[in-house]
Scaffold this motif. Structure first.
Motif, PDB file in Angstrom:
ATOM      1  N   PHE A 107       0.816  -1.220   0.000  1.00  0.00           N
ATOM      2  CA  PHE A 107       0.000   0.000   0.000  1.00  0.00           C
ATOM      3  C   PHE A 107       0.850   1.271   0.000  1.00  0.00           C
ATOM      4  CE2 PHE A 107      -3.352  -2.997   1.108  1.00  0.00           C
ATOM      5  CZ  PHE A 107      -4.333  -2.579   0.234  1.00  0.00           C
ATOM      6  N   ALA A 108       2.072   1.173  -0.523  1.00  0.00           N
ATOM      7  CA  ALA A 108       2.984   2.324  -0.666  1.00  0.00           C
ATOM      8  C   ALA A 108       3.464   2.866   0.672  1.00  0.00           C
ATOM      9  CB  ALA A 108       2.360   3.439  -1.520  1.00  0.00           C
ATOM     10  N   MET A 109       3.392   2.025   1.709  1.00  0.00           N
ATOM     11  CA  MET A 109       3.834   2.470   3.035  1.00  0.00           C
ATOM     12  C   MET A 109       5.239   1.958   3.303  1.00  0.00           C
ATOM     13  SD  MET A 109       0.332   1.742   5.051  1.00  0.00           S
ATOM     14  CE  MET A 109      -1.208   2.441   4.450  1.00  0.00           C
ATOM     15  N   GLY A 110       6.215   2.832   3.107  1.00  0.00           N
ATOM     16  CA  GLY A 110       7.581   2.432   3.394  1.00  0.00           C
ATOM     17  C   GLY A 110       8.585   3.215   2.581  1.00  0.00           C
ATOM     18  N   SER A 111       9.839   3.064   2.942  1.00  0.00           N
ATOM     19  CA  SER A 111      10.938   3.764   2.270  1.00  0.00           C
ATOM     20  C   SER A 111      12.035   2.786   1.880  1.00  0.00           C
ATOM     21  CB  SER A 111      11.546   4.807   3.203  1.00  0.00           C
ATOM     22  OG  SER A 111      10.540   5.604   3.769  1.00  0.00           O
ATOM     23  N   ALA A 112      11.732   1.489   1.866  1.00  0.00           N
ATOM     24  CA  ALA A 112      12.776   0.498   1.623  1.00  0.00           C
ATOM     25  C   ALA A 112      12.312  -0.648   0.730  1.00  0.00           C
ATOM     26  CB  ALA A 112      13.264  -0.063   2.955  1.00  0.00           C
ATOM     27  N   ASP A 154       4.104   9.053  -5.304  1.00  0.00           N
ATOM     28  CA  ASP A 154       4.874   9.749  -4.286  1.00  0.00           C
ATOM     29  C   ASP A 154       3.900  10.398  -3.319  1.00  0.00           C
ATOM     30  OD1 ASP A 154       6.463  11.844  -3.009  1.00  0.00           O
ATOM     31  OD2 ASP A 154       7.984  11.506  -4.537  1.00  0.00           O
ATOM     32  N   THR A 155       3.809   9.830  -2.111  1.00  0.00           N
ATOM     33  CA  THR A 155       2.941  10.346  -1.058  1.00  0.00           C
ATOM     34  C   THR A 155       3.774  11.123  -0.052  1.00  0.00           C
ATOM     35  OG1 THR A 155       1.517   8.433  -1.350  1.00  0.00           O
ATOM     36  CG2 THR A 155       1.290   9.618   0.735  1.00  0.00           C
ATOM     37  N   GLY A 156       5.028  10.649   0.084  1.00  0.00           N
ATOM     38  CA  GLY A 156       5.969  11.303   0.998  1.00  0.00           C
ATOM     39  C   GLY A 156       7.389  11.047   0.542  1.00  0.00           C
ATOM     40  N   GLY A 157       7.594  11.004  -0.754  1.00  0.00           N
ATOM     41  CA  GLY A 157       8.954  10.810  -1.279  1.00  0.00           C
ATOM     42  C   GLY A 157       9.138   9.552  -2.106  1.00  0.00           C
ATOM     43  N   SER A 158       8.080   8.792  -2.296  1.00  0.00           N
ATOM     44  CA  SER A 158       8.223   7.451  -2.877  1.00  0.00           C
ATOM     45  C   SER A 158       8.637   7.383  -4.337  1.00  0.00           C
ATOM     46  CB  SER A 158       6.935   6.662  -2.696  1.00  0.00           C
ATOM     47  OG  SER A 158       6.893   6.155  -1.384  1.00  0.00           O
ATOM     48  N   ILE A 159       8.691   8.507  -5.046  1.00  0.00           N
ATOM     49  CA  ILE A 159       9.330   8.523  -6.371  1.00  0.00           C
ATOM     50  C   ILE A 159      10.753   9.031  -6.211  1.00  0.00           C
ATOM     51  CG2 ILE A 159       9.386   9.703  -8.603  1.00  0.00           C
ATOM     52  CD1 ILE A 159       6.322   9.624  -8.617  1.00  0.00           C
ATOM     53  N   ALA A 185      -5.627   4.291  -3.377  1.00  0.00           N
ATOM     54  CA  ALA A 185      -5.289   5.404  -2.487  1.00  0.00           C
ATOM     55  C   ALA A 185      -4.533   4.946  -1.252  1.00  0.00           C
ATOM     56  CB  ALA A 185      -6.569   6.119  -2.072  1.00  0.00           C
ATOM     57  N   TYR A 186      -3.510   5.701  -0.905  1.00  0.00           N
ATOM     58  CA  TYR A 186      -2.843   5.558   0.398  1.00  0.00           C
ATOM     59  C   TYR A 186      -3.312   6.754   1.238  1.00  0.00           C
ATOM     60  CZ  TYR A 186       1.280   6.292   3.523  1.00  0.00           C
ATOM     61  OH  TYR A 186       2.126   6.558   4.577  1.00  0.00           O
ATOM     62  N   ALA A 187      -2.787   7.953   0.956  1.00  0.00           N
ATOM     63  CA  ALA A 187      -3.226   9.164   1.656  1.00  0.00           C
ATOM     64  C   ALA A 187      -3.643  10.160   0.576  1.00  0.00           C
ATOM     65  CB  ALA A 187      -2.101   9.725   2.507  1.00  0.00           C
ATOM     66  N   ALA A 288       4.058  15.664  11.573  1.00  0.00           N
ATOM     67  CA  ALA A 288       2.778  16.023  10.943  1.00  0.00           C
ATOM     68  C   ALA A 288       2.403  14.994   9.872  1.00  0.00           C
ATOM     69  CB  ALA A 288       2.862  17.423  10.337  1.00  0.00           C
ATOM     70  N   TYR A 289       3.396  14.636   9.045  1.00  0.00           N
ATOM     71  CA  TYR A 289       3.134  13.664   7.971  1.00  0.00           C
ATOM     72  C   TYR A 289       2.695  12.326   8.547  1.00  0.00           C
ATOM     73  CZ  TYR A 289       4.014  10.321   4.229  1.00  0.00           C
ATOM     74  OH  TYR A 289       3.873   9.314   3.308  1.00  0.00           O
ATOM     75  N   TYR A 290       3.384  11.874   9.602  1.00  0.00           N
ATOM     76  CA  TYR A 290       3.069  10.553  10.152  1.00  0.00           C
ATOM     77  C   TYR A 290       1.839  10.560  11.060  1.00  0.00           C
ATOM     78  CZ  TYR A 290       6.661   8.183   7.607  1.00  0.00           C
ATOM     79  OH  TYR A 290       7.384   7.641   6.574  1.00  0.00           O
ATOM     80  N   ARG A 337       0.018  -1.188  11.544  1.00  0.00           N
ATOM     81  CA  ARG A 337       0.521  -0.136  12.445  1.00  0.00           C
ATOM     82  C   ARG A 337      -0.076   1.209  12.032  1.00  0.00           C
ATOM     83  NH1 ARG A 337       5.888  -0.918  11.637  1.00  0.00           N
ATOM     84  NH2 ARG A 337       5.928  -2.420  13.319  1.00  0.00           N
ATOM     85  N   ARG A 338      -0.077   1.481  10.722  1.00  0.00           N
ATOM     86  CA  ARG A 338      -0.582   2.778  10.258  1.00  0.00           C
ATOM     87  C   ARG A 338      -2.089   2.896  10.450  1.00  0.00           C
ATOM     88  NH1 ARG A 338       3.487   5.155   6.075  1.00  0.00           N
ATOM     89  NH2 ARG A 338       5.318   3.983   6.709  1.00  0.00           N
ATOM     90  N   ILE A 339      -2.805   1.811  10.225  1.00  0.00           N
ATOM     91  CA  ILE A 339      -4.263   1.866  10.418  1.00  0.00           C
ATOM     92  C   ILE A 339      -4.568   2.190  11.890  1.00  0.00           C
ATOM     93  CG2 ILE A 339      -6.394   0.488  10.458  1.00  0.00           C
ATOM     94  CD1 ILE A 339      -5.325  -1.008   7.977  1.00  0.00           C
ATOM     95  N   GLU A 404      14.196   8.936   7.421  1.00  0.00           N
ATOM     96  CA  GLU A 404      14.824   9.060   6.098  1.00  0.00           C
ATOM     97  C   GLU A 404      13.999   9.935   5.150  1.00  0.00           C
ATOM     98  OE1 GLU A 404      17.862   7.855   4.981  1.00  0.00           O
ATOM     99  OE2 GLU A 404      18.212   7.361   7.085  1.00  0.00           O
ATOM    100  N   ASP A 405      12.737  10.180   5.493  1.00  0.00           N
ATOM    101  CA  ASP A 405      11.841  10.957   4.617  1.00  0.00           C
ATOM    102  C   ASP A 405      11.921  12.455   4.868  1.00  0.00           C
ATOM    103  OD1 ASP A 405      10.897   8.509   3.706  1.00  0.00           O
ATOM    104  OD2 ASP A 405       9.217   8.474   5.110  1.00  0.00           O
ATOM    105  N   ILE A 406      12.859  12.880   5.699  1.00  0.00           N
ATOM    106  CA  ILE A 406      12.852  14.262   6.184  1.00  0.00           C
ATOM    107  C   ILE A 406      12.859  15.320   5.080  1.00  0.00           C
ATOM    108  CG2 ILE A 406      15.375  14.184   6.574  1.00  0.00           C
ATOM    109  CD1 ILE A 406      14.625  15.953   9.134  1.00  0.00           C
TER     110      ILE A 406
HETATM  111  N1  GLN Z   1       8.070   6.582   3.281  1.00  0.00           N
HETATM  112  C1  GLN Z   1       6.844   7.310   3.318  1.00  0.00           C
HETATM  113  C2  GLN Z   1       5.776   6.480   3.984  1.00  0.00           C
HETATM  114  O1  GLN Z   1       6.069   5.383   4.318  1.00  0.00           O
HETATM  115  C3  GLN Z   1       6.429   7.725   1.947  1.00  0.00           C
HETATM  116  C4  GLN Z   1       5.744   6.685   1.177  1.00  0.00           C
HETATM  117  C5  GLN Z   1       5.216   7.184  -0.134  1.00  0.00           C
HETATM  118  O2  GLN Z   1       5.582   8.244  -0.628  1.00  0.00           O
HETATM  119  N2  GLN Z   1       4.305   6.407  -0.693  1.00  0.00           N
HETATM  120  O3  GLN Z   1       4.676   6.886   4.175  1.00  0.00           O
END
Ligand code: GLN
Length: 453
Positions: A107-112, A154-159, A185-187, A288-290, A337-339, A404-406
């Protein structure tokens, strides 16, 4: 050579190399051959176009008619969408040939790209390291030469972050520039699709085909499109670059800072001027993002209930058991965890303290950018504080991965466009430089990157 020959060559390359990288979830060999043959026929009848017959692949959260769209989750492991996402349809009508669906964080949740139900993706530059995420499959496949370009989100840097960690150029457009219709959709207030490719020129080609108004997405903006290709050749004389002091502080690997400043020197030679600026509120961006991203995710992901599509648990005893076990068995640990974080932040009694507060910070961050862009044309800094880390290194410590998303998440909070381009290597590992511009100035970002490249 023909698109058919190119497609066959790349399919063979994927079969040979992808078992090591794990960048594809689904390879669509036969549909790709049919699309390539159709593109060759269009060319033979005199049609032209840079994307006609060009091989690409899509992040596995863009819905593709009759082809699996899994979001790298067990809960959608068997889901075939009955329609194409707008981005998929637009690229197909430009003649691009899709070779399949690319791995990603669940669901696009992660940076790795380690949270995929289909296993982690490896960084082609060092197979013991992560490619970044969440568009890690897109980045690895392009970096390994399996495809020349890919879509990502890219929701928070994912591209931008995976582009940086694999030596690619990646663009997150302005929120609303590219239709989100058919993008799982993620966010929703942060998600935006865009291209990953080797060069700014290839990103310009893809963006030109992906972008534009779509009545099916109510947040898609009806603003004229620039000629992204034509903009590439514009000289940089007089370009005002801002270096935010907060982007060069503690936490940044000094070797990356050095590479980024070397890019600045090159841009000066091309006629740019440079000044230090400040974005005083970005220190609050990660918290704020998290809050905001999980809050929206907790709402978006409530639709996965095991009833209408996707994974359903075995032998449910009643409806509640069906919901609980389908979701409990279908979602991975990071998604759960995010839910939970998001549901908590939205619940009565906590909403004002967390969600509302985070939205206020979001506005302050947006205002910081608006003020900065009164003084400069683009903002430049590192894309990530560190190069690619070892697989597994941060998986037991989600907060260290969030950090890492700073540098990337601020663009999503403000909605402005951002681009990451290669800035060289640190210990043999690629690092990226990030450029940010005012709303709808994707052409400027591509122009600066192209002139540098
Ligand atoms: N690493 C961020 C997150 O886990 C960004 C993910 C994204 O851009 N989809 O939410």
């Amino acid at each position: 050579f023909s698109s058919t020959e190119l497609t066959d060559t790349l399919l063979a390359r994927i079969a040979q190399l992808d078992p090591q990288l794990n960048s594809f979830i689904t390879v669509t060999a036969e549909p790709a051959r049919a699309q390539a043959a159709a593109a060759d026929a269009r060319r033979a009848s005199g049609e032209n176009g840079a994307l006609l017959g060009a091989p690409i692949a899509h992040k596995d959260l863009f819905c593709t008619k009759d082809v699996l769209t899994t979001c790298a989750s067990k809960i959608l492991h068997n889901f075939k969408a009955p329609y194409d996402a707008t981005v998929v349809a637009k690229l197909a009508s430009a003649g691009a040939v899709s070779l399949g669906k690319l791995n990603m964080d669940e669901f696009a949740m992660g940076s790795a790209n380690e949270s995929s139900h289909f296993g982690a993706v490896k960084n082609p530059w060092d197979l013991s390291r992560v490619p970044g995420g969440s568009s890690g499959g897109s980045a690895a496949a392009v970096a390994a030469g399996l495809i020349p370009a890919a879509t990502g989100t890219d929701t928070g840097g994912s591209i931008r972050q995976p582009a940086a960690l694999t030596n690619l150029t990646g663009l997150k457009p302005t929120y609303g520039r590219v239709s989100r219709w058919g993008m799982i959709a993620y966010a929703s207030s942060l998600d935006q699709g865009g291209p990953l490719a080797r060069t700014a020129e290839d990103c310009a080609l893809l963006l030109g085909a992906m972008a534009g108004f779509d009545a099916k997405d109510s947040t898609c903006v009806d603003a004229p499109l620039d000629d992204y290709l034509a903009a590439l050749s514009q000289p940089l004389a007089g370009l005002r670059i801002g270096l935010p002091r907060e982007y060069f502080g503690a936490g940044l690997d000094a070797r990356i800072a050095e590479k980024v400043l070397a890019v600045v020197e090159e841009l000066k030679k091309l006629g740019a001027t440079v000044k230090e600026i400040s974005l005083p509120n970005i220190q609050h961006a990660i918290p704020a993002y998290y809050v905001i991203a999980p809050a929206e995710a907790s709402s978006n992901l409530s639709r996965f209930d095991g009833v209408r599509f996707g994974y359903r648990c075995e032998n449910p005893v009643n409806l509640e058991d069906l919901y609980k076990r389908s979701r409990g068995e279908g979602f991975g640990a990071e998604v759960k965890r995010r839910i939970m974080v998001g549901t908590y932040a939205l619940s009565a009694g906590y909403y004002d303290a967390y969600y509302l507060k985070a939205q206020k910070i979001r506005r302050l961050i947006k205002n910081d950018f608006v003020a900065a862009f009164n003084e400069v044309d683009v903002i430049l800094g590192p894309t990530t504080p560190n190069p690619a880390w070892k697989l597994g290194e941060k998986s037991g410590d989600p907060v260290s991965a969030y950090l890492e998303d700073i540098y990337t998440i601020t663009a999503n909070l403000a909605g402005i466009p951002g681009l990451s381009m290669p800035a060289g290597f640190v210990d043999g590992l690629p690092v990226g430089v990030q450029l940010l511009a005012p709303y709808f100035q994707e052409a400027r970002l591509l122009n600066v990157a192209h002139q540098y490249q």
